[in-house]
Design a protein around this motif. Sequence first.
Motif, mmCIF file in Angstrom:
data_model
loop_
_atom_site.group_PDB
_atom_site.id
_atom_site.type_symbol
_atom_site.label_atom_id
_atom_site.label_comp_id
_atom_site.label_asym_id
_atom_site.label_seq_id
_atom_site.Cartn_x
_atom_site.Cartn_y
_atom_site.Cartn_z
ATOM 1 N N THR A 92 15.384 -2.726 -16.378
ATOM 2 C CA THR A 92 16.630 -3.497 -16.304
ATOM 3 C C THR A 92 16.363 -4.974 -16.020
ATOM 4 O OG1 THR A 92 16.781 -2.781 -13.986
ATOM 5 C CG2 THR A 92 18.102 -1.579 -15.594
ATOM 6 N N ASN A 93 15.143 -5.441 -16.335
ATOM 7 C CA ASN A 93 14.780 -6.843 -16.107
ATOM 8 C C ASN A 93 14.936 -7.215 -14.633
ATOM 9 O OD1 ASN A 93 13.693 -9.186 -17.220
ATOM 10 N ND2 ASN A 93 15.703 -10.101 -17.612
ATOM 11 N N THR A 94 14.620 -6.246 -13.757
ATOM 12 C CA THR A 94 14.680 -6.339 -12.287
ATOM 13 C C THR A 94 16.117 -6.476 -11.776
ATOM 14 O OG1 THR A 94 14.380 -8.743 -12.058
ATOM 15 C CG2 THR A 94 12.378 -7.384 -12.228
ATOM 16 N N HIS A 95 17.101 -6.075 -12.579
ATOM 17 C CA HIS A 95 18.501 -6.100 -12.152
ATOM 18 C C HIS A 95 18.989 -4.685 -11.842
ATOM 19 C CE1 HIS A 95 18.821 -10.034 -14.648
ATOM 20 N NE2 HIS A 95 18.452 -10.284 -13.393
ATOM 21 N N ALA A 96 20.224 -4.581 -11.372
ATOM 22 C CA ALA A 96 20.787 -3.305 -10.934
ATOM 23 C C ALA A 96 21.104 -2.391 -12.112
ATOM 24 C CB ALA A 96 22.046 -3.546 -10.108
ATOM 25 N N ALA A 97 21.207 -1.083 -11.804
ATOM 26 C CA ALA A 97 21.535 -0.080 -12.822
ATOM 27 C C ALA A 97 22.471 0.963 -12.222
ATOM 28 C CB ALA A 97 20.273 0.595 -13.346
ATOM 29 N N ILE A 98 23.292 1.551 -13.067
ATOM 30 C CA ILE A 98 24.140 2.670 -12.689
ATOM 31 C C ILE A 98 23.604 3.898 -13.407
ATOM 32 C CG2 ILE A 98 25.797 2.113 -14.518
ATOM 33 C CD1 ILE A 98 26.690 3.647 -11.096
ATOM 34 N N GLN A 99 23.494 5.014 -12.678
ATOM 35 C CA GLN A 99 22.874 6.218 -13.219
ATOM 36 C C GLN A 99 23.724 7.436 -12.888
ATOM 37 O OE1 GLN A 99 19.075 5.995 -11.191
ATOM 38 N NE2 GLN A 99 18.254 4.503 -12.658
ATOM 39 N N GLY A 100 23.604 8.470 -13.708
ATOM 40 C CA GLY A 100 24.349 9.696 -13.464
ATOM 41 C C GLY A 100 23.625 10.893 -14.021
ATOM 42 N N THR A 101 23.931 12.072 -13.492
ATOM 43 C CA THR A 101 23.278 13.293 -13.934
ATOM 44 C C THR A 101 24.192 14.489 -13.767
ATOM 45 O OG1 THR A 101 21.319 14.699 -13.655
ATOM 46 C CG2 THR A 101 22.257 13.742 -11.663
ATOM 47 N N ILE A 102 24.001 15.501 -14.612
ATOM 48 C CA ILE A 102 24.670 16.783 -14.462
ATOM 49 C C ILE A 102 23.757 17.855 -15.049
ATOM 50 C CG2 ILE A 102 25.938 16.588 -16.656
ATOM 51 C CD1 ILE A 102 28.267 18.050 -15.198
ATOM 52 N N GLY A 103 23.702 18.989 -14.367
ATOM 53 C CA GLY A 103 22.822 20.053 -14.815
ATOM 54 C C GLY A 103 23.375 21.425 -14.496
ATOM 55 N N VAL A 104 22.899 22.413 -15.230
ATOM 56 C CA VAL A 104 23.283 23.809 -15.021
ATOM 57 C C VAL A 104 22.002 24.630 -14.899
ATOM 58 C CG1 VAL A 104 24.516 25.801 -15.931
ATOM 59 C CG2 VAL A 104 25.385 23.487 -16.384
ATOM 60 N N SER A 105 21.901 25.422 -13.832
ATOM 61 C CA SER A 105 20.733 26.279 -13.639
ATOM 62 C C SER A 105 21.172 27.735 -13.507
ATOM 63 C CB SER A 105 19.947 25.856 -12.394
ATOM 64 O OG SER A 105 20.753 25.950 -11.233
ATOM 65 N N HIS A 106 20.271 28.642 -13.867
ATOM 66 C CA HIS A 106 20.519 30.076 -13.803
ATOM 67 C C HIS A 106 19.590 30.693 -12.776
ATOM 68 C CE1 HIS A 106 20.484 34.333 -15.224
ATOM 69 N NE2 HIS A 106 21.763 34.078 -15.452
ATOM 70 N N SER A 107 20.031 31.780 -12.177
ATOM 71 C CA SER A 107 19.227 32.433 -11.147
ATOM 72 C C SER A 107 17.882 32.926 -11.681
ATOM 73 C CB SER A 107 20.004 33.598 -10.531
ATOM 74 O OG SER A 107 20.393 34.528 -11.539
ATOM 75 N N SER A 108 17.744 33.050 -12.989
ATOM 76 C CA SER A 108 16.480 33.470 -13.595
ATOM 77 C C SER A 108 15.420 32.384 -13.515
ATOM 78 C CB SER A 108 16.710 33.834 -15.062
ATOM 79 O OG SER A 108 17.102 32.696 -15.802
ATOM 80 N N GLY A 109 15.847 31.115 -13.264
ATOM 81 C CA GLY A 109 14.933 29.990 -13.243
ATOM 82 C C GLY A 109 15.115 29.034 -14.400
#
Length: 250
Positions: A43-60
């Motif tokens: 980001t050329n040493t400037h600030a960034a906004i980030q986001g994430t979403i995930g789905v996991s199963h008990s199987s791994g």
Amino acid sequence: MIAAPAFAQDAAPAGPAAPPSAFTVTGGATLISDYRFRGLSQTNTHAAIQGTIGVSHSSGLYIGTWGSSIDDYIAAGSDQEIDLYGGYKKTVAGWAFDGGMLYYFYSGNAKGTTTDFFEPYLNASHTFGPVGVKVGLNYSWKQHALRCDYDPRCPGARQDNLYTYGELSGAIPHTGVTITGHIGETWGRSYLTNGLKDYTDWSLTAAYTWKSLTFSVAYVDTDVKQGEIVSPSGRNIGKAGVVGGVGIAF
């Protein structure tokens, strides 16, 4: 208004509780003062906004996506990085193994350019008393997006890239603060190294979690020499820096 729910409960006793779901959905958002990818600012040493979403199963098994704002010099004019990933986790003899595939997608890049690439990954982690240990690698086979034939040191229309790393982490007693030390090595000339044969990055991060919020501050540095990797504006994007962030999980 108070009596009606009580009456309904008396008239229709609750049945057995539903079994817990095998799926877990997680997500979050982060505001960070500088997005560093393997020690280099995106980001050329400037600030960034980030986001994430995930789905996991008990199987791994799990899938998800992570995204960040970036500067347009990273991927031919794109201003956003979106990482799509899927993998599998399994614990064996106290070691947690995690392997999968990443796809780096850069939206809005210049027409006719190739900037997106795949990267398989594998890591293993273990806790020894109060200390956590993690080692891993990411490898991108030869792909057009990693070409760096603009540099005479890096001929060829396709290049590959290997990243290896190790981490140590632990909590400071009675403070709620976790300290993580990281060291990584990027191998091979490619777009990710700006034509350099290899370079080393390291960082030291302190993080504190309060309810759903996590506050962090990190010192990040590389052994990239002044002028070896610079942005179009002339900034040394591999120089040492302090990166602060605040994230929320949901």
